[in-house]
Design an enzyme around this catalytic site. Structure first.
Site, PDB file in Angstrom:
ATOM      1  N   LYS A  30      -4.373  -1.090   2.284  1.00 10.80           N
ATOM      2  CA  LYS A  30      -4.282   0.365   2.405  1.00 10.80           C
ATOM      3  C   LYS A  30      -4.328   0.986   1.023  1.00 10.80           C
ATOM      4  CE  LYS A  30      -0.332   2.618   3.233  1.00 10.80           C
ATOM      5  NZ  LYS A  30      -0.241   3.750   2.248  1.00 10.80           N
ATOM      6  N   ASP A  57      -5.893   5.885   3.294  1.00 13.67           N
ATOM      7  CA  ASP A  57      -4.772   6.664   3.815  1.00 13.67           C
ATOM      8  C   ASP A  57      -4.615   7.973   3.041  1.00 13.67           C
ATOM      9  OD1 ASP A  57      -2.361   7.445   4.994  1.00 13.67           O
ATOM     10  OD2 ASP A  57      -1.153   6.138   3.706  1.00 13.67           O
ATOM     11  N   LYS A  59      -4.588  11.111   4.817  1.00 14.86           N
ATOM     12  CA  LYS A  59      -3.900  12.050   5.706  1.00 14.86           C
ATOM     13  C   LYS A  59      -4.481  13.472   5.644  1.00 14.86           C
ATOM     14  CE  LYS A  59       0.561   9.614   5.371  1.00 14.86           C
ATOM     15  NZ  LYS A  59       0.254   8.679   4.267  1.00 14.86           N
ATOM     16  N   ASP A  62      -5.971  20.206   7.073  1.00  9.58           N
ATOM     17  CA  ASP A  62      -6.429  21.493   6.555  1.00  9.58           C
ATOM     18  C   ASP A  62      -7.116  22.226   7.704  1.00  9.58           C
ATOM     19  OD1 ASP A  62      -7.394  23.577   4.751  1.00  9.58           O
ATOM     20  OD2 ASP A  62      -7.127  22.097   3.143  1.00  9.58           O
ATOM     21  N   THR A 116       7.225   7.882   9.185  1.00  8.29           N
ATOM     22  CA  THR A 116       8.361   7.006   9.474  1.00  8.29           C
ATOM     23  C   THR A 116       9.561   7.295   8.568  1.00  8.29           C
ATOM     24  OG1 THR A 116       7.231   5.319   8.135  1.00  8.29           O
ATOM     25  CG2 THR A 116       7.095   5.115  10.532  1.00  8.29           C
ATOM     26  N   ARG A 208       6.048  -2.914  -0.274  1.00  8.71           N
ATOM     27  CA  ARG A 208       6.899  -3.569  -1.256  1.00  8.71           C
ATOM     28  C   ARG A 208       7.366  -4.987  -0.909  1.00  8.71           C
ATOM     29  NH1 ARG A 208      10.178   1.970  -2.124  1.00  8.71           N
ATOM     30  NH2 ARG A 208       9.189   2.287  -0.101  1.00  8.71           N
TER      31      ARG A 208
END
Length: 230
Positions: A30, A57, A59, A62, A116, A208
């Site tokens: 990603k 990614d 997002k 608009d 999330t 991570r």
């Protein structure tokens, strides 16, 4: 096909390439805002040429015409998966799909329902959405399906209700995945890879716990085995 998507949450190309050098074969990655804004479109092309699949990614969110134009630009990068915010509404999502048809491209297009990192309390008190989190996520997912999208980004906790109402073929991409020995960080609605498999997630996004691991390739293999069950 179910898979683990590794979030390349690095500051620059140098850090990213140092990480990817540890993988002998192509993986699903990603590329988010930090890396894309820092390095530009060429980072997507370069990583794809290395044999990796890319979830871009960004997002998009608009007015419909702007999203359509932006989607056309994104499609030229040949990413395997792209996303936008379902909260932009049905017309905006339909225009994104119109861009795909006009350009003759068919990446997986998915919509973010609720991040999330968002709790039901925050959603109701700050975003002023007076429904439950589950109701809101399902409604956004229904709008995405009607607009022709392939699936949604959601918490693994919401996958069962989405699959129940929208079918097994409607893809669920689930961030907020943490092995038992990992810190939650800024995620709120989190589950383990094994629990995500039980709940029916199609793709899990892990950052991570893999990218900051002492042996990232080993951590990736272990999480993939836990998620896929093989």
């Amino acid at each position: 096909m179910k898979d683990v998507i590794v979030a390349l949450d690095f500051k620059n190309r140098k850090e990213t390439m140092a990480f990817l050098e540890g993988f002998k074969e192509g993986i699903y990655v990603k590329i988010g805002m930090e890396l894309f804004y820092g390095e530009g479109p060429e980072i997507v092309r370069e990583i794809r040429k290395m044999g990796h699949k890319v979830f871009l990614d960004l997002k998009l969110h608009d007015i419909p015409n702007t999203v359509k134009s932006a989607m056309k630009s994104i499609l030229r990068l040949e990413a395997d998966m792209v996303n936008l915010h379902a909260s932009g509404g049905s017309v905006m999502m339909e225009e994104a799909m119109n861009a795909c048809r006009e350009e003759g491209k068919k990446p997986l297009v998915i919509a973010v329902t609720q991040l999330t990192s968002t709790t039901e309390e925050l959603m109701q008190s700050e975003l002023l959405i007076d429904r439950s989190l589950t109701e809101t996520v399902l409604s956004y997912a229904e709008n995405a399906k009607k607009a022709g999208l392939s699936g949604v980004v959601c918490s693994a906790l919401e996958v069962p209700v989405i699959k129940e109402h929208l079918g097994e073929g409607f893809i669920t991409v689930t961030p907020g995945i943490r092995p038992l020995d990992s810190a939650a960080g800024d995620q709120k609605r989190i589950v383990t890879p094994a629990r995500a498999r039980e709940l029916g997630s199609d793709y899990i996004v892990v950052g991570r716990p893999i990218t900051r691991a002492e042996d990232p390739e080993k951590a990736y293999r272990e999480i993939k085995k836990e998620f896929l069950g093989v």
